[in-house]
Design an enzyme around this catalytic site. Structure first.
Site, PDB file in Angstrom:
ATOM      1  CG  ASP A   1      -0.414  -0.028   2.518  1.00  0.00           C
ATOM      2  OD1 ASP A   1       0.825  -0.114   2.621  1.00  0.00           O
ATOM      3  OD2 ASP A   1      -1.177   0.030   3.510  1.00  0.00           O
ATOM      4  CB  SER A   2       4.585   1.669  -0.216  1.00  0.00           C
ATOM      5  OG  SER A   2       4.754   0.543  -1.060  1.00  0.00           O
TER       6      SER A   2
ATOM      7  CD  GLU B   1       8.149  -0.313   7.434  1.00  0.00           C
ATOM      8  OE1 GLU B   1       7.192  -1.025   7.088  1.00  0.00           O
ATOM      9  OE2 GLU B   1       8.337   0.852   7.001  1.00  0.00           O
TER      10      GLU B   1
ATOM     11  CD  GLU C   1       0.705  -1.454   8.122  1.00  0.00           C
ATOM     12  OE1 GLU C   1       0.356  -0.698   9.060  1.00  0.00           O
ATOM     13  OE2 GLU C   1       1.168  -1.025   7.044  1.00  0.00           O
TER      14      GLU C   1
ATOM     15  CG  ASP D   1       0.510  -3.964   2.209  1.00  0.00           C
ATOM     16  OD1 ASP D   1       0.602  -4.764   3.154  1.00  0.00           O
ATOM     17  OD2 ASP D   1       1.373  -3.102   1.960  1.00  0.00           O
TER      18      ASP D   1
END
Ligand code: KIV
Length: 277
Positions: free
Chosen positions: A57-58, A195, A128, A96
């Protein structure tokens, strides 16, 4: 000679599965992972032998120009997944789950992950969080949806934390990350992205899990590494965290060649006779 060439070729083209990733961990073979958002780039990465392609989703930051990943929608993730999948023959494509597509209820998360797999064609989803998503992960994996976890810095929670600082530097936070990683493994996750956490903590998490860890800003001891491809190729010039190694300066190169093209057009050097009918 011929036979071994053919089997070597077959091996090279064998689809990467979640089982294969675990075998790679067991064999001490590092997992190569990059993001991609379209078929053109995904095809190049796949041909080079990148093992896992994450439709991150970056894309909200680097493709859509948003400041955070928060505005990205499920429909957009499915759209980009479809494109990436068309470019890939070998790599595992992981998509994502965007913000609010898996937080409302386990049922809704399950339905949305199903759409990413069925409509997008992804091989797995990524979400996440630790403890708070464990039930959701268990529900998905029980139904055959492979899930990759994501711990440490979780960009979708930026408004809760208010900063992109390194996570897990304090013992309490480090213990929580370790605990979350184990819970994700127990819930059936096939891998976990770590991360921006200290390398020593990533080493401890990696050692304590049977499933692979994929690091981004988490040191060399993870079972694999991932980078956002636009960062490592030097397209996102304003984003320079310490963990990004810039292998190329594509933004500058593109500037040069486009300026060259513009000069050629203005001076009528393009198109030439050979380039005309
Ligand atoms: O969105 C993203 O690109 C990510 C990377 C860490 C893979 O989550």
């Amino acid at each position: 000679m011929r036979d071994s060439d053919t089997s070597g070729e077959r091996e090279h083209l064998r689809r990467v599965t979640t089982l294969r990733l675990r075998q790679m961990k067991e064999a001490g073979q590092k997992i190569v992972c990059l993001t991609a958002y379209d078929a053109l780039i995904a095809r190049i990465f796949d041909e080079v032998g990148v093992d896992v392609i994450i439709v991150g989703d970056s894309l909200g930051n680097v493709f859509q120009g948003h400041e955070t990943t928060i505005p990205v929608t499920l429909e957009e993730m499915i759209y980009h997944t479809k494109a990436v999948v068309r470019g890939v023959r070998r790599a595992l494509v992981v998509t994502d789950m965007p913000f609010m597509s898996y937080q409302i209820s386990v049922e809704e998360a399950f339905r949305n992950a199903g759409r990413v797999m069925k409509e997008g064609g992804a091989g797995a989803v990524k979400l996440e969080g630790g403890e708070r998503v464990v039930e959701t992960v268990a529900r998905m994996t029980a139904a055959g949806i492979p899930v990759m976890g994501h711990l440490g810095l979780t960009p979708q929670s930026i408004h809760q934390f208010g900063t992109y600082r390194v996570r897990g530097t304090e013992p309490k936070e480090a213990q929580q990350i370790l605990r979350d990683a184990k819970l994700l493994e127990e819930a059936g996750a096939f891998a976990v992205v770590l991360e921006k956490i200290p390398a020593e903590l990533a080493r401890e998490v990696t050692r304590s899990l049977a499933i692979p860890t994929i690091g981004i800003g988490a040191g060399v001891h993870c079972d694999g590494q991932v980078l956002v491809y636009t960062d490592m190729l030097g397209l996102t010039v304003d984003f320079r965290p310490r963990f990004v190694r810039r292998y190329e300066n594509l933004a500058e190169r593109i500037r040069q060649v486009v300026a060259q093209y513009a000069d050629d057009v203005r001076a009528q050097r393009f198109p030439s006779e050979e380039e005309s009918y």
